[in-house]
Write an enzyme that holds these catalytic residues in place. Structure first.
Site, short mmCIF file in Angstrom:
data_model
loop_
_atom_site.label_atom_id
_atom_site.label_comp_id
_atom_site.label_asym_id
_atom_site.label_seq_id
_atom_site.Cartn_x
_atom_site.Cartn_y
_atom_site.Cartn_z
N ASP A 38 38.46 43.62 44.93
CA ASP A 38 39.03 43.30 43.61
C ASP A 38 39.10 41.78 43.48
O ASP A 38 39.97 41.13 44.06
CB ASP A 38 40.42 43.90 43.46
CG ASP A 38 40.41 45.42 43.36
OD1 ASP A 38 39.54 46.06 43.98
OD2 ASP A 38 41.30 45.97 42.67
N LYS A 55 39.83 50.00 35.42
CA LYS A 55 41.07 50.06 36.19
C LYS A 55 42.18 49.27 35.49
O LYS A 55 42.14 48.04 35.47
CB LYS A 55 40.86 49.51 37.60
CG LYS A 55 42.13 49.49 38.46
CD LYS A 55 41.86 48.96 39.86
CE LYS A 55 43.14 48.80 40.67
NZ LYS A 55 42.89 48.27 42.03
N LYS A 81 38.77 45.41 35.46
CA LYS A 81 40.19 45.67 35.69
C LYS A 81 41.02 44.75 34.82
O LYS A 81 40.69 43.58 34.63
CB LYS A 81 40.48 45.44 37.18
CG LYS A 81 41.92 45.59 37.62
CD LYS A 81 42.02 45.37 39.13
CE LYS A 81 43.46 45.27 39.61
NZ LYS A 81 43.55 45.03 41.07
#
Length: 309
Positions: A146, A245, A209
């Site tokens: 991430d 996400k 995300k």
């Protein structure tokens, strides 16, 4: 995908229309009774169970991974007829320094370990340092990375510079999946969120995300709507499916179900599974377990009776 500014340069987002559409998801799209329980189970399977604290220790990570392996108490699973279903969370997410411990703790459970990287959460370190952090996390066994984008580039409109950086980060990931954190709470307009989403997908992101969880504004449904529309537009152009996400501020079972409703309505059922949808959270799992207990027994038990995550 080659960089092509024409895909997003003229993007405009109707803010009031987006806000109103997102508000409908909470007021008009309710899921009740046995369907609610099924969606809550799906939410658990999509959670990236996370600990990103300065006081993380090997014991914290071990406890987190134990909860990821067994996110629901056996009596609830038995009541639902799911005792043999192998329910786990979608992944565990930790700092790079904790990756090796997490990999060891989930061994044999088929739960991927995700690691934040690239100077999380600010991203204000030299590019060479950020790339090396990715490589070290992957070397320790991280299956997902991430990364945080450079908000400076996004704020200055340097979309080609952002594309080039994310592309290098994708290369540093090797076989690991790349999730790009847009830190949407620090982007000034919905149009900027759309543009950042499109640029990151062009550069090879497997997921986009919303947030680090450290911004003043984290995962909110209007931003999610803008990002899912970007995913849909990118898919229509390339036939490439990119995951989504939301992270930060998702604390209740109702919140989690609302995000699944968004995915179902905007992208379809395929985007409600963990290969294309994740929820970044640490505290929501406890409330989902309480709701499942209520759904099977008709009563709530206190939070003190739920295993800590």
């Amino acid at each position: 995908t080659p960089y092509d500014a024409s895909w997003f340069a003229d993007a405009r987002v109707n803010k009031s229309g987006t806000d109103n559409r997102a508000a409908e998801l909470r007021t008009r799209r309710s899921v009740k009774k046995k369907w609610q329980l099924a969606w809550e189970i799906r939410a658990i399977q999509c959670i990236d169970l996370t600990t990103l604290a300065g006081d993380d220790t090997p014991s914290n990570v071990k406890r987190l991974c134990a909860k990821a392996r067994n996110p629901i108490s056996p009596d609830i699973l038995k009541s639902l007829g799911l005792e043999d279903a192998g329910i786990t969370t979608g992944a565990v997410c930790v700092y790079p320094n904790r990756v090796a411990e997490a990999v060891n703790a989930v061994k044999g459970a088929n739960i991927p370990v995700a690691s934040v990287a690239t100077g999380f959460p600010a991203g204000q370190t030299p590019l060479s340092t950020r790339l090396e952090e990715i490589r070290l996390a992957v070397a320790d066994g991280a299956a997902e990375i991430d990364i945080v984008i450079s908000r400076t580039q996004a704020l200055l409109g340097d979309w080609k510079g952002l594309y080039d950086e994310v592309k290098k980060m994708k290369k540093a990931c090797g076989q690991a999946h790349l999730k790009t954190i847009l830190a949407t709470g620090e982007l000034p307009t919905y149009a900027d969120v759309y543009k950042a989403s499109m640029v990151c997908m062009m550069a090879g992101a497997d997921f986009i995300k919303t947030s680090t969880g450290k911004e003043a504004v984290n995962a909110i449904l209007p931003i999610g709507l803008v990002m899912t529309r970007a995913i849909r537009d990118f898919y229509e152009r390339t036939n490439i499916k990119v995951g989504f996400k939301p992270a930060g501020g998702i604390r209740s079972a109702k919140d989690a179900v609302c995000w699944i409703v968004l995915m179902m309505e905007e992208l379809g059922e395929e985007w409600t599974h963990p290969d294309l949808f994740r929820i970044g959270a640490s505290s929501v799992l406890g409330d989902i377990e309480r709701q499942l207990y209520h759904g099977t027994t008709g009563r709530y038990h206190g939070k003190d009776y739920i295993t800590m995550s």
